[in-house]
Design a protein around this motif. Sequence first.
Motif, PDB file in Angstrom:
ATOM      1  N   ALA A  90       0.867  -1.185   0.000  1.00  0.00           N
ATOM      2  CA  ALA A  90       0.000   0.000   0.000  1.00  0.00           C
ATOM      3  C   ALA A  90       0.895   1.224   0.000  1.00  0.00           C
ATOM      4  N   SER A  91       0.439   2.277  -0.653  1.00  0.00           N
ATOM      5  CA  SER A  91       1.228   3.507  -0.607  1.00  0.00           C
ATOM      6  C   SER A  91       0.307   4.705  -0.490  1.00  0.00           C
ATOM      7  N   PHE A  92       0.865   5.768   0.046  1.00  0.00           N
ATOM      8  CA  PHE A  92       0.137   7.036   0.086  1.00  0.00           C
ATOM      9  C   PHE A  92       1.095   8.136  -0.349  1.00  0.00           C
ATOM     10  N   THR A  93       0.608   9.003  -1.222  1.00  0.00           N
ATOM     11  CA  THR A  93       1.375  10.163  -1.636  1.00  0.00           C
ATOM     12  C   THR A  93       0.565  11.404  -1.304  1.00  0.00           C
ATOM     13  N   GLY A  94       1.127  12.282  -0.490  1.00  0.00           N
ATOM     14  CA  GLY A  94       0.473  13.544  -0.177  1.00  0.00           C
ATOM     15  C   GLY A  94       1.036  14.624  -1.090  1.00  0.00           C
ATOM     16  N   LEU A  95       0.144  15.342  -1.764  1.00  0.00           N
ATOM     17  CA  LEU A  95       0.567  16.396  -2.686  1.00  0.00           C
ATOM     18  C   LEU A  95       0.152  17.754  -2.128  1.00  0.00           C
ATOM     19  N   ALA A  96       0.979  18.769  -2.352  1.00  0.00           N
ATOM     20  CA  ALA A  96       0.618  20.120  -1.912  1.00  0.00           C
ATOM     21  C   ALA A  96      -0.506  20.646  -2.798  1.00  0.00           C
ATOM     22  N   ARG A  97      -1.539  21.192  -2.157  1.00  0.00           N
ATOM     23  CA  ARG A  97      -2.684  21.719  -2.908  1.00  0.00           C
ATOM     24  C   ARG A  97      -2.555  23.222  -3.115  1.00  0.00           C
ATOM     25  N   ALA A  98      -3.004  23.670  -4.278  1.00  0.00           N
ATOM     26  CA  ALA A  98      -2.973  25.108  -4.571  1.00  0.00           C
ATOM     27  C   ALA A  98      -4.098  25.837  -3.831  1.00  0.00           C
ATOM     28  N   GLU A  99      -5.156  25.129  -3.443  1.00  0.00           N
ATOM     29  CA  GLU A  99      -6.337  25.730  -2.794  1.00  0.00           C
ATOM     30  C   GLU A  99      -6.830  26.926  -3.623  1.00  0.00           C
ATOM     31  N   GLY A 100      -6.922  26.713  -4.916  1.00  0.00           N
ATOM     32  CA  GLY A 100      -7.414  27.764  -5.811  1.00  0.00           C
ATOM     33  C   GLY A 100      -6.577  29.033  -5.758  1.00  0.00           C
ATOM     34  N   GLY A 101      -5.297  28.900  -5.429  1.00  0.00           N
ATOM     35  CA  GLY A 101      -4.397  30.053  -5.420  1.00  0.00           C
ATOM     36  C   GLY A 101      -4.207  30.684  -4.060  1.00  0.00           C
ATOM     37  N   SER A 102      -4.991  30.221  -3.039  1.00  0.00           N
ATOM     38  CA  SER A 102      -4.878  30.868  -1.729  1.00  0.00           C
ATOM     39  C   SER A 102      -3.640  30.400  -0.961  1.00  0.00           C
ATOM     40  N   ALA A 103      -3.111  29.226  -1.332  1.00  0.00           N
ATOM     41  CA  ALA A 103      -1.885  28.739  -0.689  1.00  0.00           C
ATOM     42  C   ALA A 103      -0.847  28.499  -1.769  1.00  0.00           C
ATOM     43  N   SER A 104       0.004  29.468  -2.020  1.00  0.00           N
ATOM     44  CA  SER A 104       0.886  29.291  -3.172  1.00  0.00           C
ATOM     45  C   SER A 104       2.124  28.470  -2.841  1.00  0.00           C
ATOM     46  N   ILE A 105       2.621  28.558  -1.615  1.00  0.00           N
ATOM     47  CA  ILE A 105       3.830  27.805  -1.240  1.00  0.00           C
ATOM     48  C   ILE A 105       3.652  27.275   0.187  1.00  0.00           C
ATOM     49  N   LEU A 106       4.003  26.010   0.360  1.00  0.00           N
ATOM     50  CA  LEU A 106       3.999  25.397   1.689  1.00  0.00           C
ATOM     51  C   LEU A 106       5.461  25.319   2.141  1.00  0.00           C
ATOM     52  N   GLU A 107       5.715  25.681   3.397  1.00  0.00           N
ATOM     53  CA  GLU A 107       7.085  25.580   3.905  1.00  0.00           C
ATOM     54  C   GLU A 107       7.100  24.676   5.124  1.00  0.00           C
ATOM     55  N   LEU A 108       7.919  23.636   5.066  1.00  0.00           N
ATOM     56  CA  LEU A 108       7.976  22.668   6.156  1.00  0.00           C
ATOM     57  C   LEU A 108       9.347  22.702   6.801  1.00  0.00           C
ATOM     58  N   PHE A 140       7.165  18.327  12.712  1.00  0.00           N
ATOM     59  CA  PHE A 140       7.348  19.294  11.633  1.00  0.00           C
ATOM     60  C   PHE A 140       6.639  20.567  12.055  1.00  0.00           C
ATOM     61  N   TRP A 141       7.085  21.685  11.486  1.00  0.00           N
ATOM     62  CA  TRP A 141       6.404  22.968  11.659  1.00  0.00           C
ATOM     63  C   TRP A 141       6.121  23.486  10.270  1.00  0.00           C
ATOM     64  N   LYS A 142       4.878  23.868  10.061  1.00  0.00           N
ATOM     65  CA  LYS A 142       4.352  24.080   8.713  1.00  0.00           C
ATOM     66  C   LYS A 142       3.861  25.504   8.552  1.00  0.00           C
ATOM     67  N   LYS A 143       4.298  26.146   7.487  1.00  0.00           N
ATOM     68  CA  LYS A 143       3.910  27.526   7.210  1.00  0.00           C
ATOM     69  C   LYS A 143       3.315  27.579   5.809  1.00  0.00           C
ATOM     70  N   GLU A 144       2.233  28.313   5.660  1.00  0.00           N
ATOM     71  CA  GLU A 144       1.619  28.473   4.353  1.00  0.00           C
ATOM     72  C   GLU A 144       1.845  29.898   3.896  1.00  0.00           C
ATOM     73  N   HIS A 145       2.462  30.054   2.733  1.00  0.00           N
ATOM     74  CA  HIS A 145       2.678  31.378   2.160  1.00  0.00           C
ATOM     75  C   HIS A 145       1.611  31.628   1.111  1.00  0.00           C
ATOM     76  N   GLY A 146       0.695  32.545   1.375  1.00  0.00           N
ATOM     77  CA  GLY A 146      -0.372  32.840   0.426  1.00  0.00           C
ATOM     78  C   GLY A 146      -0.321  34.295   0.010  1.00  0.00           C
ATOM     79  N   PRO A 147      -1.315  34.706  -0.765  1.00  0.00           N
ATOM     80  CA  PRO A 147      -1.347  36.101  -1.243  1.00  0.00           C
ATOM     81  C   PRO A 147      -1.445  37.111  -0.086  1.00  0.00           C
ATOM     82  N   ASP A 148      -1.988  36.685   1.067  1.00  0.00           N
ATOM     83  CA  ASP A 148      -2.136  37.606   2.211  1.00  0.00           C
ATOM     84  C   ASP A 148      -1.019  37.430   3.239  1.00  0.00           C
ATOM     85  N   GLY A 149       0.106  36.859   2.818  1.00  0.00           N
ATOM     86  CA  GLY A 149       1.214  36.671   3.743  1.00  0.00           C
ATOM     87  C   GLY A 149       1.338  35.231   4.191  1.00  0.00           C
TER      88      GLY A 149
END
Lengths: 146, 146, 79, 79
Positions: A29-47, A119-128
């Motif tokens: 069995a495998s699982f792959t987690g992909l970063a979602r764009a959330e329609g542009g609200s989350a442009s970059i994920l930082e882990l 892990f510590w997770k930061k989301e960089h979006g259009p509003d910071g």
Amino acid sequence: MITLTQAPFEPGALLTAFCAGRDETGAVASFTGLARAEGGSASILELEAYPGFTESAIEAFAVEAAARFGLQDWRIVHRVGRIAPGEAVVFVATASKHRRAAFEACDFLMDWLKSRAPFWKKEHGPDGARWIEPTAQDRTDAQRWD
Amino acid sequence: MITLTQAPFEPGALLTAFCAGRDETGAVASFTGLARAEGGSASILELEAYPGFTESAIEAFAVEAAARFGLQDWRIVHRVGRIAPGEAVVFVATASKHRRAAFEACDFLMDWLKSRAPFWKKEHGPDGARWIEPTAQDRTDAQRWD
Amino acid sequence: MARVLLFGRLADQAGWREREVEAGSLAALRASIADDDAALAQALEGPGVQVAVDKALVRGEAVLAAATEVAFLPPMSGG
Amino acid sequence: MARVLLFGRLADQAGWREREVEAGSLAALRASIADDDAALAQALEGPGVQVAVDKALVRGEAVLAAATEVAFLPPMSGG
């Protein structure tokens, strides 16, 4: 085996390597987690990880999971640093003789990785940027196994 | 999409293709079933399908599963003909926004494929060949969803 | 000298991620940080912040030998 | 002419997998097979054997048009 990587990785190449030469396995069995764009609200994920500490914590948890579910083998690769939408964040594969154990162990590892792994997770979006805490769903998923 | 193939296939290549270009997916679960050697007692597995009928039955079931679990996409590849130990028999991948649906749908599809899909399975061992029926475990697994 | 590491929002708040601090105990280390940045010292004692000494989690007080690594870990978010 | 297909253990028992049979109905087809191989005709009515006409499962009787495909499916084993 657990690997943290700053560079993008290819889930398929990991699955190919993991499945190779197994003539008594039956189930992977495998699982792959992909970063979602959330329609542009989350442009970059930082882990952020704590190198050494994070791998040890994941290794210890996976070794315990392998015993609990009777796994033959497991593989975890986790991305750190800045991750673009569509890129793989995490890959987990589990091998066992029969499929129930492989599925459950993979599910179990993912629930923990998504809610409790160091892990510590930061989301960089259009509003910071904002730091992300585990969601209520993540906590509920992880509690299924307690 | 469902594909039946006489030739060996590479699960990793399928996973790579399935994950490509998904920036709103989040979760891809996969399952790869490998033929087991059973310590030499099962040297060759032979799977027979009814071309056209078998694909239609799998497609209809998977479309229903996709709706039930809210999948974004799914992919099934199933080997037919003579299969050696260690070779992949089946690959199932499911894509959804969140991981619970991807895992459950993959598990659900596998339970059905292993117990009720239109295949006829023969094991060629040192003592000759025998036709295989679904195991009690396969039936129990499939009944979890009824 | 202890090597102090900050992660996540603690590093953002402090404006640094890694610093050498002279301290023989965790209490002395916290006091030294408070002299420099009282708000940070308070955040390091905040709810859910864990402390790892040489990559092992510790609760309460700890003696720090030479060349010890002390990490302050805000609540883990998962991956 | 109906094209008759046998699968799994039914094909092994019959010694053939595919054959053309002249029959206007499923009943006539079964009778024609019974003339040739009574044990096979009995197996085709055995427990769990399903019949597909032009790749759709049918229960009971069916009229067979020209160039119809009739498949006898023993219990499916899964993949």
